[in-house]
Design an enzyme around this catalytic site. Structure first.
Site, PDB file in Angstrom:
ATOM      1  CD  GLU A 153      28.002  45.730  35.420  1.00 56.35           C
ATOM      2  OE1 GLU A 153      28.629  45.591  34.348  1.00 56.35           O
ATOM      3  OE2 GLU A 153      28.186  46.669  36.199  1.00 56.35           O
ATOM      4  CG  HIS A 175      28.186  42.205  40.176  1.00 53.54           C
ATOM      5  ND1 HIS A 175      29.299  42.785  40.759  1.00 53.54           N
ATOM      6  CD2 HIS A 175      27.378  43.246  39.823  1.00 53.54           C
ATOM      7  CE1 HIS A 175      29.164  44.107  40.732  1.00 53.54           C
ATOM      8  NE2 HIS A 175      28.008  44.410  40.177  1.00 53.54           N
ATOM      9  CG  HIS A 187      26.724  46.908  44.292  1.00 55.65           C
ATOM     10  ND1 HIS A 187      25.971  47.896  43.715  1.00 55.65           N
ATOM     11  CD2 HIS A 187      27.303  46.241  43.258  1.00 55.65           C
ATOM     12  CE1 HIS A 187      26.073  47.844  42.394  1.00 55.65           C
ATOM     13  NE2 HIS A 187      26.862  46.834  42.091  1.00 55.65           N
ATOM     14  CE1 TYR A 199      42.423  30.044  58.982  1.00 55.68           C
ATOM     15  CE2 TYR A 199      42.078  28.699  57.035  1.00 55.68           C
ATOM     16  CZ  TYR A 199      41.729  29.048  58.320  1.00 55.68           C
ATOM     17  OH  TYR A 199      40.692  28.416  58.936  1.00 55.68           O
ATOM     18  CG  HIS A 216      30.783  48.393  40.522  1.00 57.57           C
ATOM     19  ND1 HIS A 216      30.732  48.312  39.150  1.00 57.57           N
ATOM     20  CD2 HIS A 216      29.673  47.756  40.975  1.00 57.57           C
ATOM     21  CE1 HIS A 216      29.621  47.694  38.794  1.00 57.57           C
ATOM     22  NE2 HIS A 216      28.964  47.340  39.888  1.00 57.57           N
ATOM     23  CE1 TYR A 247      43.228  19.322  52.913  1.00 60.02           C
ATOM     24  CE2 TYR A 247      41.215  20.184  53.874  1.00 60.02           C
ATOM     25  CZ  TYR A 247      42.588  20.089  53.873  1.00 60.02           C
ATOM     26  OH  TYR A 247      43.308  20.733  54.820  1.00 60.02           O
TER      27      TYR A 247
HETATM   28 ZN   LIG Z   1      27.214  46.277  40.114  1.00 61.20          ZN
END
Ligand SMILES: [Zn+2]
Length: 221
Positions: free
Chosen positions: A74, A93, A95, A114, A156, A209
Site C-alpha cells: 500500500e 492503515h 483492518h 461529537y 477493506h 486546543y
Molecule cells: Zn489493507
C-alpha cells in the site's frame, strides 16, 4: 540509516501496539512516517513481531525504495498522502473489525457523536472500493481524506493520519471506537445526527486546543 533508527523502532513499536490493541492481525495493515524527502514504511508481508529496524523500508516520492525488503503493497497511498498533505507526518492503515463492518456496507461514519470531529470534519467518509495496492485505491482514499484526517476504505479497512505517529495511532483507536459505537447504535435503530453547525463548532474547538496539545509531541521526521 543510523539517524533513522529511532524512527524505525517507533514504527515497529506502533505496529506491535496496533496488534495488542486488537486493531490489526497478522500481516494486514501498514504504518509509515515522513522521512527526509520520502518516508519510512513497514515491509510487505511480515508480522510486526518479526520486523527488525533494518526491515523498515525507505521509499522516495517517485516510488523507488531502498532496503533489503519490499515496501508494504500500500505504499502508493502513503506516498500520495505525504505528497498532497503537508499537514501529515504519519499514516496508519489497518483492518479493525468495526471499521471493516461498516466499510463492507459502504457506510460512512456520520455525525452521530461529537467525537467524529476528531477526524477533522462532520463525518468520516468511506472511499469506494478498488483493489489493494492500486493507484485507483490511492486516488479514492485521497478524495475521501479531503478536509479529513481519517477515512474508511470500502470492503477493506481504514486509514488514520496525524502530524505525528502518536497522533495517527490515537486517531486510529478513536475511529475504531466510533465505528463500534455507530455499529452498536444501528442494531437499535437510526441514530440521531448532530447538525452541521454543531459539528463545525466542535471541529474548531478541537483544532484550537485538544488536538494540537496531543499531537505536538511524538516522533517527527
Ligand atoms: Zn489493507
Amino acid at each position: 540509516m543510523i539517524r533513522s533508527t529511532s524512527h524505525r523502532l517507533s514504527i515497529i513499536d506502533a505496529a506491535v501496539r496496533l496488534e495488542k490493541l486488537g486493531l490489526n492481525k497478522g500481516t494486514a495493515g501498514n504504518i509509515s512516517i515522513r522521512w527526509n524527502e520520502g518516508f519510512l514504511i513497514t515491509p510487505s508481508g511480515m508480522p510486526p513481531s518479526r520486523v527488525h529496524p533494518e526491515d523498515i523500508v525507505v521509499v522516495e516520492m517517485d516510488g523507488s525504495s531502498q532496503g533489503s525488503r519490499k515496501p508494504s503493497s500500500e505504499w502508493r497511498f502513503h506516498r500520495d498522502i505525504y505528497a498532497g498533505r503537508p499537514d501529515v507526518n504519519a499514516v496508519v492503515h489497518c483492518h479493525p473489525s468495526f471499521c471493516v463492518a461498516l466499510a463492507v456496507l459502504h457506510k460512512e461514519i456520520p455525525p452521530y457523536h461529537y467525537m467524529v470531529a476528531k477526524a477533522g470534519g462532520r463525518d468520516i467518509r468511506c472511499a469506494p472500493y478498488a483493489s489493494f495496492g492500486t493507484q485507483a485505491l490511492s486516488d479514492y482514499a485521497m478524495a475521501a481524506l479531503v478536509g479529513r484526517k481519517a477515512c474508511l476504505l470500502a470492503n477493506h479497512g481504514m486509514i488514520a493520519t496525524g502530524t505525528s505517529l502518536d497522533g495517527a495511532m490515537s486517531l486510529a483507536v478513536e475511529v475504531e471506537e466510533l465505528a463500534e459505537g455507530y455499529w452498536r447504535a444501528l442494531q437499535l435503530g437510526e441514530p440521531f445526527l448532530l447538525s452541521d453547525e454543531e459539528m463545525a463548532s466542535v471541529v474548531e474547538r478541537f483544532a484550537s486546543y485538544g488536538e494540537n496539545a496531543q499531537e505536538n509531541h511524538g516522533d517527527r521526521a
